[in-house]
Scaffold this motif. Structure first.
Motif, mmCIF file in Angstrom:
data_model
loop_
_atom_site.group_PDB
_atom_site.id
_atom_site.type_symbol
_atom_site.label_atom_id
_atom_site.label_comp_id
_atom_site.label_asym_id
_atom_site.label_seq_id
_atom_site.Cartn_x
_atom_site.Cartn_y
_atom_site.Cartn_z
ATOM 1 N N GLU A 31 0.831 -1.205 0.000
ATOM 2 C CA GLU A 31 0.000 0.000 0.000
ATOM 3 C C GLU A 31 0.867 1.257 0.000
ATOM 4 N N ILE A 32 1.868 1.273 0.855
ATOM 5 C CA ILE A 32 2.726 2.465 0.940
ATOM 6 C C ILE A 32 3.528 2.639 -0.334
ATOM 7 N N ALA A 33 4.050 1.530 -0.875
ATOM 8 C CA ALA A 33 4.799 1.620 -2.129
ATOM 9 C C ALA A 33 3.900 2.126 -3.252
ATOM 10 N N GLY A 34 2.660 1.653 -3.286
ATOM 11 C CA GLY A 34 1.734 2.112 -4.304
ATOM 12 C C GLY A 34 1.434 3.592 -4.189
ATOM 13 N N MET A 35 1.275 4.078 -2.972
ATOM 14 C CA MET A 35 1.033 5.507 -2.781
ATOM 15 C C MET A 35 2.245 6.317 -3.197
ATOM 16 N N GLN A 36 3.442 5.799 -2.954
ATOM 17 C CA GLN A 36 4.638 6.513 -3.383
ATOM 18 C C GLN A 36 4.760 6.534 -4.904
ATOM 19 N N ALA A 37 4.388 5.437 -5.559
ATOM 20 C CA ALA A 37 4.436 5.404 -7.019
ATOM 21 C C ALA A 37 3.514 6.457 -7.622
ATOM 22 N N LEU A 38 2.382 6.720 -6.946
ATOM 23 C CA LEU A 38 1.414 7.708 -7.438
ATOM 24 C C LEU A 38 1.589 9.072 -6.791
ATOM 25 N N ASP A 39 2.601 9.205 -5.923
ATOM 26 C CA ASP A 39 2.883 10.473 -5.244
ATOM 27 C C ASP A 39 1.680 10.951 -4.436
ATOM 28 N N LEU A 40 1.083 10.024 -3.681
ATOM 29 C CA LEU A 40 -0.058 10.344 -2.832
ATOM 30 C C LEU A 40 0.397 10.528 -1.388
ATOM 31 N N PRO A 41 -0.282 11.361 -0.606
ATOM 32 C CA PRO A 41 0.135 11.621 0.772
ATOM 33 C C PRO A 41 -0.184 10.448 1.695
ATOM 34 N N ASP A 42 0.429 10.466 2.871
ATOM 35 C CA ASP A 42 0.229 9.377 3.831
ATOM 36 C C ASP A 42 -1.223 9.250 4.258
ATOM 37 N N ASP A 43 -1.960 10.352 4.303
ATOM 38 C CA ASP A 43 -3.353 10.305 4.747
ATOM 39 C C ASP A 43 -4.325 10.121 3.589
ATOM 40 N N HIS A 44 -3.825 9.586 2.476
ATOM 41 C CA HIS A 44 -4.665 9.438 1.285
ATOM 42 C C HIS A 44 -5.943 8.656 1.572
ATOM 43 N N GLN A 45 -5.826 7.522 2.260
ATOM 44 C CA GLN A 45 -7.007 6.691 2.476
ATOM 45 C C GLN A 45 -8.056 7.408 3.314
ATOM 46 N N GLU A 46 -7.618 8.092 4.364
ATOM 47 C CA GLU A 46 -8.590 8.789 5.218
ATOM 48 C C GLU A 46 -9.269 9.923 4.459
ATOM 49 N N SER A 47 -8.499 10.680 3.716
ATOM 50 C CA SER A 47 -9.108 11.781 2.967
ATOM 51 C C SER A 47 -10.018 11.248 1.872
ATOM 52 N N TYR A 48 -9.661 10.119 1.269
ATOM 53 C CA TYR A 48 -10.499 9.541 0.222
ATOM 54 C C TYR A 48 -11.825 9.049 0.810
ATOM 55 N N ARG A 49 -11.779 8.434 1.986
ATOM 56 C CA ARG A 49 -13.025 8.020 2.636
ATOM 57 C C ARG A 49 -13.954 9.218 2.851
#
Length: 553
Positions: free
Chosen positions: A447-465
């Motif tokens: 999950e973290i590697a995927g977020m880094q590949a897309l340059d997404l922030p650490d709180d991506h999942q919470e903000s997306y919810r």
């Protein structure tokens, strides 16, 4: 070979076909309608699919249920949450992300290089071949067999995943062997041999895998055409335009190309090392700093992501598979960027359209309709417009009807806002798919590697919810109207062109390509608005045959 590519076995088993697995992962994502889940790194091509988990026989129902009484309703599932991520930056510019998970005495380490197949340039397949060569070509003076033997002696496993936007080299090891495992990973990532003889063997295997895909993998063929159609530019090649490498393209890649790619992209400032599992941030940083000793300060190359030109009108292509009993239909359109405020709304709109209870599913999916599979999902890319894909698989005789239904439902979605009930159901399903793998070190690292590949922030999942909860029908409808336009979309159908071409010609001119000849154009079937969307009982000789063959394109 695309991120275009795919996954190498997480358990360290070596595969002979490293460049097909992104196709499989992407096709699986489309088929299961998993739009909106937290991003996963795309696996290195050709990796075997993960085996399905063993399941036990269902337990016998309680006696009171067997007598006809209903069990009490279950409470809402507790959402998985991303644990805190501790960050450190080394003097070289390399960054380290650590997430603690005490479930098992294991650590998962990922070296994320922000250079995937989008960086191939004129050498399609270069990133994936370079990544595979890291594992099989040896490192630091050690042949590949010796590197793998040392990995196995640690009770560890090694893999490489090449995606559109990143290459991820992953390693799993017992937590008490983290320092030793990191040293091996650092050696593989920073000091690979990139052996020419091993590259020659890899290219032979890759070319045969590409030929096999052209013969038998319909989704691979469809996505090869669809990415080219969606990411068209008038005078240059878009980084995402090539979904994969053909058998003719792979032999052009040389060891010098791989070395130049490694020198340009595998630099500390372009690298993030993710450590997840039974460890501490201090131990992770110390292990990575000792293992990754490269001090080069260069910046990685910059890619040009010019916005692609949307098709001027509906484009229809058949990837010809003579005598195929089934057809697979893909409709593609470009939506908002991954980081745009409108992106969650397009994910909801896709779920309304092609989710398990979506409109297309209700009309086309068995047993109500002819389709064996229906889905719709936006695909994760880090830069520029995100492709939205709608997918339907039907018997060949129902191809025309399915294509018409796809276009009609997409048109309706763009013309009128969905209902509140549809939006709520779509948002719930997307939210339920978030963070499913966070309970294990493997899932957490991915999950973290995927977020880094897309340059997404650490709180991506919470903000997306939160964004999913806040989407209104009016907003979802507006975003669909602005982005999902059938008149500027592309349809690619994999099937028997002679049987399905006349059905599709009522929608427009139909280009027919041969996947076994590098997608060379075979012919064009002119538009025939009077044609039936169903097959005729007894076609006249030559009916639906092409206009004269054109030059390859």
């Amino acid at each position: 070979m695309n991120e275009r590519s795919e996954r190498r076995d997480l358990r360290g088993r070596r595969t002979a076909r490293p460049w097909l697995s992104w196709t499989a992962a992407l096709a699986a994502a489309v088929a299961c309608g998993c739009a909106g889940r937290a991003p996963q790194p795309h696996a290195q091509a050709g990796a075997p699919a993960r085996p399905a988990p063993a399941t036990s026989a269902p337990a016998a129902p309680p006696a009171e249920v067997a007598r006809g009484e209903q069990p009490p309703p279950s409470g809402p599932a507790k959402p998985a949450r991303m644990p805190p991520i501790a960050w450190a930056e080394l003097p070289s510019g390399l960054r380290v992300a650590t997430a603690v998970s005490r479930a098992l005495p294991l650590v998962e380490v990922r070296a994320v290089i922000r250079g995937g197949s989008a960086a191939d340039g004129e050498r399609t397949g270069l990133a994936a071949l370079t990544g595979e060569l890291l594992l099989r070509g040896g490192a630091g003076g050690l042949p590949g067999r010796e590197v793998l033997a040392r990995v196995e002696s640690l009770g560890a496993s090694l893999r490489v995943d090449t995606g559109l936007d990143a290459t991820v080299i992953g390693l799993r090891a017992p937590s008490d062997r983290l320092a030793e495992a990191a040293l091996l990973l650092g050696l593989v990532v920073q000091r690979p041999r990139l052996d020419a003889a091993e590259l020659a063997r890899l290219k032979v295997q890759a070319a045969e895998a590409a030929r096999e895909s052209a013969r038998s993998d319909g989704r691979w063929g469809a996505l090869m055409v669809l990415f080219r159609d969606l990411y068209a530019l008038p005078t240059e090649l878009h980084p995402y335009a090539s979904f994969g490498a053909t058998a003719a393209e792979l032999p052009q890649i040389t060891a010098a190309d791989c070395r130049a790619f490694h020198a340009a992209w595998y630099v500390p400032k372009n690298t993030v090392v993710v450590v997840a599992g039974d460890t501490t941030p201090e131990a992770a940083r110390a292990a990575v700093e000792k293992a990754f000793t490269d001090r080069r300060g260069e910046e990685p190359p910059a890619l040009s992501f010019t916005d692609p030109v949307a098709p001027a009108s509906l484009k229809i292509t058949i990837v010809d598979r003579p005598k195929s009993a089934e057809s697979e239909l893909f409709l593609g359109a470009l939506g908002p960027e991954r980081t745009a405020p409108e992106w969650p709304a397009i994910a909801v709109a896709a779920e309304v359209l092609g989710g398990p209870s979506g409109r297309l599913s209700q009309e086309l999916l068995e047993p109500r309709g002819p389709a064996r599979e229906v889905s719709a999902a936006p695909l994760d890319v880090a830069h520029g417009p995100v492709p939205l894909l709608v997918h339907v698989r039907v018997p060949a005789a129902r191809t025309g009807l399915a294509a018409q239904a796809m276009l009609e439902h997409v048109e309706r979605l763009a013309a009128a806002a969905p209902s509140q009930e549809e939006v709520d159901a779509a948002a719930r399903r997307l939210t339920a798919g978030l963070g499913l793998g966070l309970g294990t070190a493997t899932g957490l690292a991915d999950e973290i590697a995927g977020m880094q590949a897309l340059d997404l922030p650490d709180d991506h999942q919470e903000s997306y919810r939160k964004e999913l909860r806040d989407i209104t029908p009016a907003f979802a409808g507006k975003v669909a109207h602005d982005n999902v336009r059938p008149a500027h979309a592309a349809i690619v159908v994999v099937g028997d062109a002679q049987a399905i071409g006349p059905m599709l010609s009522r929608l427009g001119d139909v280009k027919v390509v041969d996947p076994t000849r590098a997608f060379e154009r075979k012919r064009t079937i002119p538009r025939d608005a009077s044609a039936s969307s169903a097959p005729s009982q007894a076609p006249a000789p030559g009916a639906g045959r092409a206009a004269p063959a054109e030059e390859p394109q």
